[in-house]
Design a protein around this motif. Structure first.
Motif, PDB file in Angstrom:
ATOM      1  N   ASP A 168       6.041  -1.754 -10.532  1.00  0.00           N
ATOM      2  CA  ASP A 168       6.256  -0.554  -9.723  1.00  0.00           C
ATOM      3  C   ASP A 168       5.211   0.481 -10.122  1.00  0.00           C
ATOM      4  O   ASP A 168       5.254   1.025 -11.221  1.00  0.00           O
ATOM      5  CB  ASP A 168       7.671  -0.019  -9.954  1.00  0.00           C
ATOM      6  CG  ASP A 168       7.944   1.252  -9.169  1.00  0.00           C
ATOM      7  OD1 ASP A 168       7.023   1.724  -8.465  1.00  0.00           O
ATOM      8  OD2 ASP A 168       9.064   1.770  -9.265  1.00  0.00           O
ATOM      9  N   GLY A 169       4.286   0.727  -9.231  1.00  0.00           N
ATOM     10  CA  GLY A 169       3.174   1.633  -9.528  1.00  0.00           C
ATOM     11  C   GLY A 169       3.590   3.074  -9.790  1.00  0.00           C
ATOM     12  O   GLY A 169       2.843   3.852 -10.371  1.00  0.00           O
ATOM     13  N   GLU A 170       4.803   3.432  -9.365  1.00  0.00           N
ATOM     14  CA  GLU A 170       5.279   4.794  -9.605  1.00  0.00           C
ATOM     15  C   GLU A 170       5.544   5.024 -11.093  1.00  0.00           C
ATOM     16  O   GLU A 170       5.297   6.102 -11.625  1.00  0.00           O
ATOM     17  CB  GLU A 170       6.573   5.066  -8.828  1.00  0.00           C
ATOM     18  CG  GLU A 170       6.474   4.861  -7.321  1.00  0.00           C
ATOM     19  CD  GLU A 170       5.695   5.977  -6.635  1.00  0.00           C
ATOM     20  OE1 GLU A 170       6.157   7.118  -6.684  1.00  0.00           O
ATOM     21  OE2 GLU A 170       4.626   5.681  -6.067  1.00  0.00           O
ATOM     22  N   SER A 221      -5.656   7.299 -11.035  1.00  0.00           N
ATOM     23  CA  SER A 221      -5.666   8.670 -10.534  1.00  0.00           C
ATOM     24  C   SER A 221      -7.041   9.321 -10.659  1.00  0.00           C
ATOM     25  O   SER A 221      -7.333  10.301 -10.001  1.00  0.00           O
ATOM     26  CB  SER A 221      -4.635   9.516 -11.279  1.00  0.00           C
ATOM     27  OG  SER A 221      -5.026   9.651 -12.633  1.00  0.00           O
ATOM     28  N   LYS A 241       0.821  -1.224   0.000  1.00  0.00           N
ATOM     29  CA  LYS A 241       0.000   0.000   0.000  1.00  0.00           C
ATOM     30  C   LYS A 241       0.849   1.266   0.000  1.00  0.00           C
ATOM     31  O   LYS A 241       0.569   2.209  -0.716  1.00  0.00           O
ATOM     32  CB  LYS A 241      -0.896   0.035   1.245  1.00  0.00           C
ATOM     33  CG  LYS A 241      -2.220  -0.686   1.059  1.00  0.00           C
ATOM     34  CD  LYS A 241      -2.933  -0.818   2.390  1.00  0.00           C
ATOM     35  CE  LYS A 241      -3.865   0.355   2.640  1.00  0.00           C
ATOM     36  NZ  LYS A 241      -4.770   0.073   3.775  1.00  0.00           N
ATOM     37  N   LYS A 242       1.847   1.288   0.900  1.00  0.00           N
ATOM     38  CA  LYS A 242       2.732   2.457   1.015  1.00  0.00           C
ATOM     39  C   LYS A 242       4.168   1.984   0.868  1.00  0.00           C
ATOM     40  O   LYS A 242       4.466   0.819   1.117  1.00  0.00           O
ATOM     41  CB  LYS A 242       2.582   3.113   2.399  1.00  0.00           C
ATOM     42  CG  LYS A 242       1.228   3.703   2.689  1.00  0.00           C
ATOM     43  CD  LYS A 242       1.309   4.697   3.843  1.00  0.00           C
ATOM     44  CE  LYS A 242       1.830   4.114   5.146  1.00  0.00           C
ATOM     45  NZ  LYS A 242       0.778   3.448   5.948  1.00  0.00           N
ATOM     46  N   GLU A 243       5.048   2.921   0.536  1.00  0.00           N
ATOM     47  CA  GLU A 243       6.441   2.559   0.335  1.00  0.00           C
ATOM     48  C   GLU A 243       7.045   1.919   1.587  1.00  0.00           C
ATOM     49  O   GLU A 243       7.899   1.046   1.506  1.00  0.00           O
ATOM     50  CB  GLU A 243       7.237   3.806  -0.059  1.00  0.00           C
ATOM     51  CG  GLU A 243       8.557   3.457  -0.698  1.00  0.00           C
ATOM     52  CD  GLU A 243       9.305   4.687  -1.195  1.00  0.00           C
ATOM     53  OE1 GLU A 243       8.754   5.791  -1.117  1.00  0.00           O
ATOM     54  OE2 GLU A 243      10.451   4.504  -1.655  1.00  0.00           O
ATOM     55  N   TRP A 268      -2.836   1.655  -9.181  1.00  0.00           N
ATOM     56  CA  TRP A 268      -3.995   2.350  -8.609  1.00  0.00           C
ATOM     57  C   TRP A 268      -4.248   3.624  -9.418  1.00  0.00           C
ATOM     58  O   TRP A 268      -3.344   4.415  -9.642  1.00  0.00           O
ATOM     59  CB  TRP A 268      -3.715   2.686  -7.137  1.00  0.00           C
ATOM     60  CG  TRP A 268      -4.804   3.411  -6.441  1.00  0.00           C
ATOM     61  CD1 TRP A 268      -4.778   4.715  -6.044  1.00  0.00           C
ATOM     62  CD2 TRP A 268      -6.085   2.894  -6.059  1.00  0.00           C
ATOM     63  NE1 TRP A 268      -5.962   5.046  -5.445  1.00  0.00           N
ATOM     64  CE2 TRP A 268      -6.784   3.949  -5.435  1.00  0.00           C
ATOM     65  CE3 TRP A 268      -6.711   1.655  -6.190  1.00  0.00           C
ATOM     66  CZ2 TRP A 268      -8.083   3.787  -4.930  1.00  0.00           C
ATOM     67  CZ3 TRP A 268      -7.992   1.498  -5.687  1.00  0.00           C
ATOM     68  CH2 TRP A 268      -8.657   2.551  -5.074  1.00  0.00           C
ATOM     69  N   VAL A 309      -5.588   1.294  -2.343  1.00  0.00           N
ATOM     70  CA  VAL A 309      -4.411   1.928  -2.928  1.00  0.00           C
ATOM     71  C   VAL A 309      -3.297   0.895  -3.028  1.00  0.00           C
ATOM     72  O   VAL A 309      -3.089   0.108  -2.110  1.00  0.00           O
ATOM     73  CB  VAL A 309      -3.952   3.109  -2.048  1.00  0.00           C
ATOM     74  CG1 VAL A 309      -2.692   3.732  -2.604  1.00  0.00           C
ATOM     75  CG2 VAL A 309      -5.062   4.143  -1.957  1.00  0.00           C
ATOM     76  N   CYS A 310      -2.616   0.863  -4.151  1.00  0.00           N
ATOM     77  CA  CYS A 310      -1.571  -0.131  -4.344  1.00  0.00           C
ATOM     78  C   CYS A 310      -0.411   0.524  -5.080  1.00  0.00           C
ATOM     79  O   CYS A 310      -0.585   1.067  -6.163  1.00  0.00           O
ATOM     80  CB  CYS A 310      -2.123  -1.302  -5.163  1.00  0.00           C
ATOM     81  SG  CYS A 310      -0.923  -2.596  -5.467  1.00  0.00           S
ATOM     82  N   ARG A 311       0.779   0.519  -4.466  1.00  0.00           N
ATOM     83  CA  ARG A 311       1.902   1.182  -5.128  1.00  0.00           C
ATOM     84  C   ARG A 311       2.905   0.206  -5.722  1.00  0.00           C
ATOM     85  O   ARG A 311       3.757   0.566  -6.519  1.00  0.00           O
ATOM     86  CB  ARG A 311       2.589   2.183  -4.194  1.00  0.00           C
ATOM     87  CG  ARG A 311       3.494   1.577  -3.147  1.00  0.00           C
ATOM     88  CD  ARG A 311       4.390   2.602  -2.497  1.00  0.00           C
ATOM     89  NE  ARG A 311       5.320   3.218  -3.424  1.00  0.00           N
ATOM     90  CZ  ARG A 311       6.426   2.636  -3.891  1.00  0.00           C
ATOM     91  NH1 ARG A 311       6.718   1.408  -3.571  1.00  0.00           N
ATOM     92  NH2 ARG A 311       7.233   3.301  -4.703  1.00  0.00           N
ATOM     93  N   SER A 312       2.832  -1.062  -5.314  1.00  0.00           N
ATOM     94  CA  SER A 312       3.744  -2.045  -5.889  1.00  0.00           C
ATOM     95  C   SER A 312       3.133  -3.428  -5.777  1.00  0.00           C
ATOM     96  O   SER A 312       2.334  -3.701  -4.874  1.00  0.00           O
ATOM     97  CB  SER A 312       5.084  -1.996  -5.160  1.00  0.00           C
ATOM     98  OG  SER A 312       5.853  -3.142  -5.478  1.00  0.00           O
TER      99      SER A 312
END
Lengths: 192, 258
Positions: A143-145, A152, A33-35, A150, A66-69
């Motif tokens: 890598d969601g970045e 926008s 969810k978060k880094e 997730w 929310v999913c960042r990776s």
């Protein structure tokens, strides 16, 4: 009125010549969810290959929060005692029924060795239930970045909490109108 | 908030509607697969992507609503058939044939990506900002559908035949996506959008790359310059059926709050 409903699709079972495949390999998906959070087991899915597994995982497990990776690997690889010389990602399930959580990396020559290293480095004398290991090479990561998982745009309609809020408002409105109705009924009884 | 003169404003509205209507109807058609896609994973993924299409439509209806002075819902559901400016490929019935659904999605997703990329440079700052965000999301759709085309084309002989057949079946309608909505030239003249005379070639290059990757040969011809269709409000029977279905609930009570 819906004049031409499409709710009854014409199934064409007999038209396909290709045999249905019931045995796609199973893939395990971990999400973050978060880094600062550890990758945590989200669930599994079936897919014919790594490419489709990643496509499905993104939609299946990346959109409910929310999913960042995201990490995706074959279930067989996570559970294998074999393997090759590599850096292994290691995951601990502390209690039965818990999700596997990523605890770190170890250098090892096989799954079995990676599990032993994991116990030594990350578990110690604590109680645990199972350990999964996977060679880093064998895992796909998104890598969601750089590669959006997730979205926008407004996604609140996907979330159960948005739904329950709206439903609660509707119930409140219904109850309120029922109270008024009951009151009026009583009121009429008293009057006449 | 940008302000336009009356003619330009109408042209800007038409452009936005053509994009949002494409997205709304495509998302609606694709959501018909919820529960019945060939495998569970595809079911969930296709439904999720259909939701994205509708979210994109909604964002554009919000934007155009600020010009039209109307709510997104009323614009989406409340118009007469000939006021919808989607291309008819988005409503072309797939007959619940998965290859058809993939072919339709493939052509549309590539066009949408290209359109968003180009409109990211629009001098209409609100539209440009929105399209910049949508480009990133549209990449997900394009990557997903490219892999599906590849998957089917390299699967069995039967799956290859089916996807090639479907891509041919939808090629004509695909070319009609490139019809421009009324007033588009005015937007170019006013410097709101750049000329798009090469957009078919750019799109054709991208879809051909995917055909090569998948090892199939599909011919998609450019429409004749004066061919009119969905963008001019002239629609197929499949569109009418889709619209009736889409508006059924709204028409029960247009004033209901959701």
């Amino acid at each position: 009125m819906i004049t031409n409903p499409r709710i009854k699709p014409p199934f064409k079972d007999d038209e396909l010549e290709t045999q249905e495949v019931n045995a796609f390999p199973v893939w395990e998906v971990f999400t973050q969810k978060k880094e600062t959070d550890a990758h945590t087991h989200a669930g599994s899915l079936s897919a014919p290959n790594a490419l489709m597994a990643a496509n499905f995982a993104r939609e299946h497990y990346g959109q409910d929060q929310v999913c960042r990776s995201m990490w995706i690997g074959l279930r067989d690889d996570f559970k294998s005692k074999d393997g090759c010389e590599d850096t292994y990602e290691v995951f601990v399930q502390w209690n039965a029924g818990d999700r596997h959580v990523h605890v770190g990396q170890v250098g090892a020559a096989s799954g079995e060795e990676a599990e032993a290293m994991c116990k030594k480095d990350f578990v110690g004398d604590k109680e645990f239930y199972t350990i999964w290991t996977i060679p880093h090479q064998a895992m796909n990561s998104i890598d969601g970045e750089e590669d959006m998982i997730w979205r926008s745009t407004d996604q609140s309609y996907r979330l159960a909490k948005g739904y329950s809020k709206i439903v609660r408002q509707k119930w409140d409105a219904i109850r309120a109108s029922k109270d008024v109705d009951d009151y009026q009924k009583e009121d009429l009884k008293d009057t006449f | 908030m940008s302000t336009f003169n009356e003619a330009t404003q109408q042209a800007a509205i038409n452009l936005c509607l053509s994009i949002a209507d494409d997205k709304l109807f495509l998302g609606h058609r694709n959501s018909n697969w919820t529960g019945i896609a060939p495998i569970l994973e595809a079911d969930i993924a296709f439904s999720s992507l259909a939701q994205d299409d509708i979210a994109h439509a909604s964002a554009i209806y919000e934007l155009v609503g600020s010009l039209m002075g109307d709510s997104a819902d009323d614009i989406a559901y409340g118009r007469k058939p000939d006021a919808y400016l989607c291309a008819d490929i988005v409503t072309k019935d797939d007959g619940f044939d998965w290859a058809n659904a993939i072919a339709r999605q493939f052509y549309c997703n590539h066009f949408d990506l290209l359109r968003f990329e180009r409109l990211s440079n629009s001098s209409w700052s609100e539209l440009a900002a929105l399209c910049k965000r949508l480009v990133v999301e549209q990449h997900i759709q394009v990557n997903h559908i490219n892999d599906w085309v590849m998957q089917l084309a390299t699967g069995t002989t039967e799956s290859k035949e089916k996807i090639a057949h479907a891509l041919n079946e939808y090629a004509n309608e695909a070319s009609m996506m490139f019809e421009t909505p009324y007033g588009f030239e005015l937007l170019i003249e006013d410097g709101i959008v750049n000329s798009s005379s090469d957009i078919f070639d750019a799109w054709h290059k991208r879809v051909s790359e995917q055909f090569n990757r998948a090892g199939i040969e599909i011919e998609v011809k450019q429409r004749s310059v004066d061919a009119q269709g969905g963008r001019s409000g002239i629609h197929s029977e499949d569109f009418n059926e889709s619209l009736r279905e889409l508006q059924a609930v709204y028409r029960e009570d247009p004033t209901a709050a959701w």
